[in-house]
Design a protein around this motif. Structure first.
Motif, PDB file in Angstrom:
ATOM      1  N   GLU A  19      -3.532  26.752 -39.999  1.00  0.00           N
ATOM      2  CA  GLU A  19      -4.312  27.780 -40.642  1.00  0.00           C
ATOM      3  C   GLU A  19      -4.116  27.804 -42.006  1.00  0.00           C
ATOM      4  O   GLU A  19      -4.962  28.005 -42.854  1.00  0.00           O
ATOM      5  N   HIS A  74       0.048  28.058 -36.860  1.00  0.00           N
ATOM      6  CA  HIS A  74       0.046  29.038 -37.996  1.00  0.00           C
ATOM      7  C   HIS A  74       0.051  28.279 -39.331  1.00  0.00           C
ATOM      8  O   HIS A  74      -0.715  28.255 -40.145  1.00  0.00           O
ATOM      9  N   GLN A 128      -5.584  25.054 -43.953  1.00  0.00           N
ATOM     10  CA  GLN A 128      -6.910  25.098 -43.864  1.00  0.00           C
ATOM     11  C   GLN A 128      -7.350  26.356 -44.904  1.00  0.00           C
ATOM     12  O   GLN A 128      -8.714  26.287 -45.072  1.00  0.00           O
ATOM     13  N   GLY A 129      -6.541  26.873 -45.487  1.00  0.00           N
ATOM     14  CA  GLY A 129      -7.018  27.972 -46.614  1.00  0.00           C
ATOM     15  C   GLY A 129      -7.293  29.169 -45.647  1.00  0.00           C
ATOM     16  O   GLY A 129      -7.774  30.066 -46.362  1.00  0.00           O
ATOM     17  N   ARG A 130      -7.065  29.431 -44.501  1.00  0.00           N
ATOM     18  CA  ARG A 130      -7.345  30.539 -43.668  1.00  0.00           C
ATOM     19  C   ARG A 130      -6.380  31.867 -43.975  1.00  0.00           C
ATOM     20  O   ARG A 130      -6.866  32.769 -43.462  1.00  0.00           O
ATOM     21  N   ARG A 131      -5.338  31.366 -44.359  1.00  0.00           N
ATOM     22  CA  ARG A 131      -4.289  32.411 -44.705  1.00  0.00           C
ATOM     23  C   ARG A 131      -3.479  31.863 -45.697  1.00  0.00           C
ATOM     24  O   ARG A 131      -3.172  30.489 -45.735  1.00  0.00           O
TER      25      ARG A 131
END
Length: 374
Positions: free
Chosen positions: A330, A327, A333-336
């Motif tokens: 993620e 988590h 990496q800027g995905r959330r």
């Protein structure tokens, strides 16, 4: 992203390794004065998911070494009398992957930024959402996330969830280890089983390395230094609830409860390393109310400490580490966003962590019928 991890147990170290491998800055803070301040070298049985979790947190180049220092194991889980005669069964047979905790911990420590003598005294969430951890004998540290992986007596939990406190089952046990020699060949059927008599239970488990850990590291991963130890038997005697040692040593207390038992069982305890024999209590932590979302979370025994009779404590902590690792990657990496990532981790962890505690307590009466489970 910067992550501060409080506690250098298996879960905290696995998380740190996993974050390090993803390029995320992670520092570990341990309250003990040194990494070797306490002996932490007993065998653990990991289920396939627990083993895969630790594997996924480690660099792939160490996977061959990890595979070499574990053993596959199965146990019939019999009930034996003090003369090693079968008198029952505990249930279905158990399989798993056996690893030595001390060896695994040394592997997980390799290359990490670990600060010892760092007892947490509290933390503050700043206006910008960062968290500032305070320590008794070192300067404060600021990070994007603070993870409490500091065990049953978690200082982080004491601030984050003060109403979630350890529950003492009243059960005490003595644990130790004895070198595995040919003298104990006839005890093989007792490994993984329960020997019961005189109001106590004795549990045995063998640790046999495919290759001695130090030699395996020298051959497969020269950047790793592992302890020079050989095969051994881990034994644990569960005492009656609220049992004490009175004035006896832990080793003598066990022997005093084994009068008339099989001579090899006596020899096993007599030949144990007294420095690695100790009395422990069985305390559990049941996840309570969820705390308000924020840049602080918990992992492992700090939030769901189980009874060892469930065999799921290390497995659940390693599952936490791998889940939180994924988590946080993620989020990095800027995905959330970070709070969403931590919130999803906590929702899943509370569900399976609660079940792990419940399952472990359900199995405790088979070993300690008078355990206080309310």
């Amino acid at each position: 992203m910067r992550v501060s991890i409080v506690g250098a147990g298996l879960g905290g170290l696995a998380l740190a390794q996993g974050l390090r491998g993803a390029g995320i800055e992670a520092a570990v803070f341990e309250r003990d004065p040194s990494i070797a301040a306490r002996f932490q070298g007993y065998r653990l049985v990991l289920n396939p998911a627990g083993f895969q979790s630790v594997r996924d947190c480690l660099p792939p180049r160490w996977h061959p070494l990890l595979d070499e220092i574990v053993m596959d194991a199965s146990a019939e889980q019999l009930v034996l009398d003090p003369q090693l005669n079968q008198i029952g069964r505990l249930g279905g047979g158990r399989t798993g992957i056996v690893v030595d905790r001390q060896v695994l911990r040394h592997l997980l420590l390799t290359g990490l930024d670990v600060h010892t003598d760092a007892a947490l005294t509290g933390y503050d969430v700043k206006a910008d959402g960062m968290v500032r951890a305070r320590f008794a004998r070192r300067d404060p540290v600021t990070a994007d996330l603070l993870v409490g992986a500091d065990g049953v007596a978690s200082a982080v939990r004491g601030v984050l969830a003060p109403r979630t406190t350890p529950v003492d089952t009243g059960v005490r046990f003595v644990i130790g280890r004895t070198p595995l020699t040919g003298e104990f060949a006839d005890l093989s059927k007792a490994y993984g089983s329960k020997i019961t008599g005189d109001g106590v239970s004795l549990l045995l488990g063998a640790m046999r390395f495919r290759t001695p850990p130090k030699q395996a590291a020298e051959r497969l991963a020269p950047d790793v230094s592992l302890p020079d130890i050989g095969d051994y038997v881990r034994w644990a005697m569960i005492l009656p609830p609220n049992g004490s040692l009175e004035d006896a040593t832990a080793q003598d207390a066990v022997l005093s409860r084994m009068r008339g038992w099989h001579p090899q069982l006596h020899a096993l305890i007599e030949q144990a390393d007294p420095d690695n024999t100790t009395l422990l209590s069985i305390r559990v932590v049941k996840p309570g109310e969820r705390w308000a979302p924020g840049p602080v979370t918990l992992l492992g025994d700090a939030i769901h400490a189980t009874s060892p009779t469930g065999g799921n404590g290390a497995n659940t902590a390693l599952r936490d580490a791998d889940l939180l690792r994924r988590h946080l990657i993620e989020a990095d990496q800027g995905r959330r966003n970070l709070l969403s990532a931590v919130g999803d981790y906590e929702r899943q962890m509370f569900a399976y962590g609660t079940e792990a505690v419940r399952s472990s307590l359900e199995q405790l009466p088979a070993f300690a019928p008078e355990a206080q489970l309310s």
